[in-house]
Design a protein around this motif. Structure first.
Motif, PDB file in Angstrom:
ATOM      1  N   ILE A 155       0.797  -1.278  -0.136  1.00 39.98           N
ATOM      2  CA  ILE A 155      -0.086  -0.043  -0.044  1.00 39.98           C
ATOM      3  C   ILE A 155       1.177   1.506  -0.280  1.00 39.98           C
ATOM      4  CG2 ILE A 155      -1.696   1.418   1.643  1.00 39.98           C
ATOM      5  CD1 ILE A 155      -2.614  -1.606   2.436  1.00 39.98           C
ATOM      6  N   LYS A 156       0.368   2.180  -1.353  1.00 42.28           N
ATOM      7  CA  LYS A 156       1.880   3.318  -0.786  1.00 42.28           C
ATOM      8  C   LYS A 156       0.529   4.266   0.289  1.00 42.28           C
ATOM      9  CE  LYS A 156       1.859   2.846  -6.047  1.00 42.28           C
ATOM     10  NZ  LYS A 156       1.272   4.061  -7.231  1.00 42.28           N
ATOM     11  N   PRO A 157       1.887   5.179   0.582  1.00 43.32           N
ATOM     12  CA  PRO A 157       0.917   6.040   1.419  1.00 43.32           C
ATOM     13  C   PRO A 157      -0.152   6.728   1.186  1.00 43.32           C
ATOM     14  CG  PRO A 157       3.810   6.195   1.574  1.00 43.32           C
ATOM     15  CD  PRO A 157       2.770   4.962   0.853  1.00 43.32           C
ATOM     16  N   ILE A 158      -1.330   7.174   2.039  1.00 38.23           N
ATOM     17  CA  ILE A 158      -2.049   7.994   2.190  1.00 38.23           C
ATOM     18  C   ILE A 158      -2.003   9.584   2.698  1.00 38.23           C
ATOM     19  CG2 ILE A 158      -4.444   8.555   2.929  1.00 38.23           C
ATOM     20  CD1 ILE A 158      -4.857   5.368   2.739  1.00 38.23           C
ATOM     21  N   LYS A 159      -1.886  10.065   1.266  1.00 37.66           N
ATOM     22  CA  LYS A 159      -1.691  11.917   1.516  1.00 37.66           C
ATOM     23  C   LYS A 159      -2.596  12.626   2.406  1.00 37.66           C
ATOM     24  CE  LYS A 159       0.791  15.032  -0.722  1.00 37.66           C
ATOM     25  NZ  LYS A 159       0.406  15.971  -1.439  1.00 37.66           N
ATOM     26  N   ILE A 160      -2.708  13.088   3.725  1.00 37.38           N
ATOM     27  CA  ILE A 160      -3.316  13.763   4.928  1.00 37.38           C
ATOM     28  C   ILE A 160      -2.939  15.207   4.657  1.00 37.38           C
ATOM     29  CG2 ILE A 160      -4.909  13.267   6.802  1.00 37.38           C
ATOM     30  CD1 ILE A 160      -3.931  10.227   7.124  1.00 37.38           C
ATOM     31  N   HIS A 161      -4.116  15.781   4.370  1.00 37.54           N
ATOM     32  CA  HIS A 161      -3.977  17.481   4.018  1.00 37.54           C
ATOM     33  C   HIS A 161      -4.331  17.545   6.049  1.00 37.54           C
ATOM     34  CE1 HIS A 161      -2.282  17.568  -0.244  1.00 37.54           C
ATOM     35  NE2 HIS A 161      -3.702  17.506  -0.297  1.00 37.54           N
ATOM     36  N   VAL A 162      -3.608  18.361   6.038  1.00 38.22           N
ATOM     37  CA  VAL A 162      -3.482  18.530   7.887  1.00 38.22           C
ATOM     38  C   VAL A 162      -3.332  19.722   8.885  1.00 38.22           C
ATOM     39  CG1 VAL A 162      -3.918  16.577   8.503  1.00 38.22           C
ATOM     40  CG2 VAL A 162      -1.368  17.939   9.055  1.00 38.22           C
ATOM     41  N   LEU A 163      -4.303  20.761   9.284  1.00 36.77           N
ATOM     42  CA  LEU A 163      -4.268  21.688  10.105  1.00 36.77           C
ATOM     43  C   LEU A 163      -4.357  21.494  11.302  1.00 36.77           C
ATOM     44  CD1 LEU A 163      -4.275  25.194   9.073  1.00 36.77           C
ATOM     45  CD2 LEU A 163      -7.055  24.943   9.746  1.00 36.77           C
ATOM     46  N   PRO A 164      -3.051  21.589  11.639  1.00 38.05           N
ATOM     47  CA  PRO A 164      -2.281  21.050  12.768  1.00 38.05           C
ATOM     48  C   PRO A 164      -3.414  20.585  14.181  1.00 38.05           C
ATOM     49  CG  PRO A 164      -0.392  22.346  11.860  1.00 38.05           C
ATOM     50  CD  PRO A 164      -2.109  21.701  10.237  1.00 38.05           C
ATOM     51  N   ALA A 165      -3.380  22.260  14.314  1.00 35.78           N
ATOM     52  CA  ALA A 165      -4.517  22.684  15.400  1.00 35.78           C
ATOM     53  C   ALA A 165      -5.731  22.108  15.795  1.00 35.78           C
ATOM     54  CB  ALA A 165      -3.417  24.371  15.502  1.00 35.78           C
ATOM     55  N   GLY A 166      -6.123  22.057  14.332  1.00 41.74           N
ATOM     56  CA  GLY A 166      -7.828  21.486  14.688  1.00 41.74           C
ATOM     57  C   GLY A 166      -8.093  20.345  15.105  1.00 41.74           C
ATOM     58  N   PRO A 167      -9.177  19.288  15.794  1.00 48.14           N
ATOM     59  CA  PRO A 167      -9.065  18.273  15.805  1.00 48.14           C
ATOM     60  C   PRO A 167      -9.326  17.234  14.681  1.00 48.14           C
ATOM     61  CG  PRO A 167     -10.403  19.870  17.200  1.00 48.14           C
ATOM     62  CD  PRO A 167      -9.698  20.180  16.256  1.00 48.14           C
ATOM     63  N   ASN A 168      -9.987  18.066  14.230  1.00 43.78           N
ATOM     64  CA  ASN A 168     -11.385  17.207  12.709  1.00 43.78           C
ATOM     65  C   ASN A 168      -9.823  16.389  12.178  1.00 43.78           C
ATOM     66  OD1 ASN A 168     -13.465  17.416  13.096  1.00 43.78           O
ATOM     67  ND2 ASN A 168     -13.998  18.900  12.533  1.00 43.78           N
ATOM     68  N   PRO A 169      -8.304  17.014  11.983  1.00 41.54           N
ATOM     69  CA  PRO A 169      -7.634  16.122  10.836  1.00 41.54           C
ATOM     70  C   PRO A 169      -6.654  15.165  11.143  1.00 41.54           C
ATOM     71  CG  PRO A 169      -7.505  18.725  10.713  1.00 41.54           C
ATOM     72  CD  PRO A 169      -8.442  18.441  11.556  1.00 41.54           C
ATOM     73  N   TRP A 170      -7.648  14.819  13.142  1.00 41.86           N
ATOM     74  CA  TRP A 170      -6.916  13.537  13.369  1.00 41.86           C
ATOM     75  C   TRP A 170      -7.420  12.135  14.141  1.00 41.86           C
ATOM     76  CZ3 TRP A 170      -1.453  14.496  13.294  1.00 41.86           C
ATOM     77  CH2 TRP A 170      -0.792  15.212  13.662  1.00 41.86           C
ATOM     78  N   LYS A 171      -8.665  12.601  13.269  1.00 46.77           N
ATOM     79  CA  LYS A 171      -9.593  11.483  13.108  1.00 46.77           C
ATOM     80  C   LYS A 171      -9.262  10.612  12.509  1.00 46.77           C
ATOM     81  CE  LYS A 171     -13.895  13.443  13.564  1.00 46.77           C
ATOM     82  NZ  LYS A 171     -15.201  14.040  12.948  1.00 46.77           N
ATOM     83  N   PRO A 172      -8.468  10.693  11.136  1.00 48.50           N
ATOM     84  CA  PRO A 172      -8.432   9.803  10.579  1.00 48.50           C
ATOM     85  C   PRO A 172      -7.351   9.547  10.724  1.00 48.50           C
ATOM     86  CG  PRO A 172      -8.840  11.442   8.994  1.00 48.50           C
ATOM     87  CD  PRO A 172      -9.580  11.743  10.044  1.00 48.50           C
ATOM     88  N   VAL A 173      -5.996  10.477  10.715  1.00 49.34           N
ATOM     89  CA  VAL A 173      -4.735  10.322  11.679  1.00 49.34           C
ATOM     90  C   VAL A 173      -4.771   8.869  12.455  1.00 49.34           C
ATOM     91  CG1 VAL A 173      -2.505  10.715  11.911  1.00 49.34           C
ATOM     92  CG2 VAL A 173      -3.451  11.863  10.545  1.00 49.34           C
ATOM     93  N   LEU A 174      -5.719   8.927  13.456  1.00 48.50           N
ATOM     94  CA  LEU A 174      -6.386   8.310  14.178  1.00 48.50           C
ATOM     95  C   LEU A 174      -6.405   6.366  13.914  1.00 48.50           C
ATOM     96  CD1 LEU A 174      -5.764   7.636  17.521  1.00 48.50           C
ATOM     97  CD2 LEU A 174      -7.741   7.975  17.668  1.00 48.50           C
TER      98      LEU A 174
END
Length: 259
Positions: A7-26
């Motif tokens: 599997i190739k890495p999935i690119k996640i665009h994040v605004l790191p201060a916000g909570p929502n970007p870290w949901k799919p990361v988790l």
């Protein structure tokens, strides 16, 4: 599903201060899937080229080279990751488990329609709004507590929201719940006061290696880009001062274009 090594890495665009970007990361951390993080600044999230990826100008968004799919909205991203990659049902249930499958989707819907918006408004009126509006603060603080009461009741006598294991439905709530003290400006030890089932549930998830790894990446990304733990850039005394700086920069850029 193909082997993880293929599997190739999935690119996640994040605004790191916000909570929502870290949901799919988790979710990706729990599944052990490869991914890369692309930092988006507050100043750039509403501009091209990012709005070519997400016209709504918010993070997260993902680009999956394995399927050539670009997707935004955290709930949709979670459902995609689960359906595409959780074929062993580590964080989900098979389709023949009819009740569990739809109950997971129900709780995810509650997170994205209830917890996220109400917690976000509580943060806005407690912390970010330029003037204090007691009626708005009271309303959204009460709504935050109401959401916690729904969860606390659902968790009575249970470890997880659905069935006998942790699922994506549980994990979706974790990031917002972890920041309650910053949203309503209360003491960290009191953020779950009156909601013991939620507190125990939250602690079960945040003690896991995947959570710790995701938060370490967030902290590193924040520090690399000069952001304080509350999301404000270093060197600013308040969110109002920061937003005024952003607006001044925007006007200056607009003036340059006209010239």
């Amino acid at each position: 599903m193909q082997s993880i090594d293929a599997i190739k890495p999935i690119k996640i665009h994040v605004l790191p201060a916000g909570p929502n970007p870290w949901k799919p990361v988790l979710i990706l951390e729990e599944l052990g899937l490869p991914y890369s993080l692309n930092f988006i600044s507050f100043e750039d999230v509403k501009k091209k080229p990012f709005t070519d990826i997400n016209p709504n100008g918010r993070a997260p968004a993902i680009e999956d080279p394995n399927t050539d799919l670009t997707l935004w909205e955290s709930g949709a991203i979670i459902q995609y990751i689960i359906s595409q990659y959780d074929t062993n049902h580590i964080l989900s249930y098979p389709s023949y488990a009819l009740k569990e499958t739809h109950l997971c989707n129900q709780w995810l819907a509650f997170q994205i329609s209830g917890q996220g918006p109400y917690f976000g408004q509580a943060a806005w009126f407690n912390v970010l709004h330029p003037e204090k509006l007691p009626s708005a603060i009271a309303r959204y603080n009460a709504e935050l507590k109401r959401i916690l009461s729904v969860l606390d009741g659902a968790l009575e006598g249970r470890q997880w929201l659905v069935g006998d294991k942790m699922t994506f439905a549980d994990l979706a709530f974790t990031v917002w719940n972890d920041r309650i003290e910053d949203l309503i400006l209360c003491e960290k030890e009191k953020k779950f006061e009156g909601f013991p089932n939620v507190q125990a549930w939250h602690e079960r998830m945040t003690s896991r290696p995947a959570w710790k790894k995701a938060m370490e990446k967030r902290e590193k990304l924040m520090d690399e880009h000069g952001l304080l733990p509350n999301g404000m850039p270093k060197g600013f005394k308040s969110h109002g001062e920061f937003h005024a700086s952003v607006e001044a920069k925007r006007k200056a850029e607009a003036a340059e274009v006209k010239e």
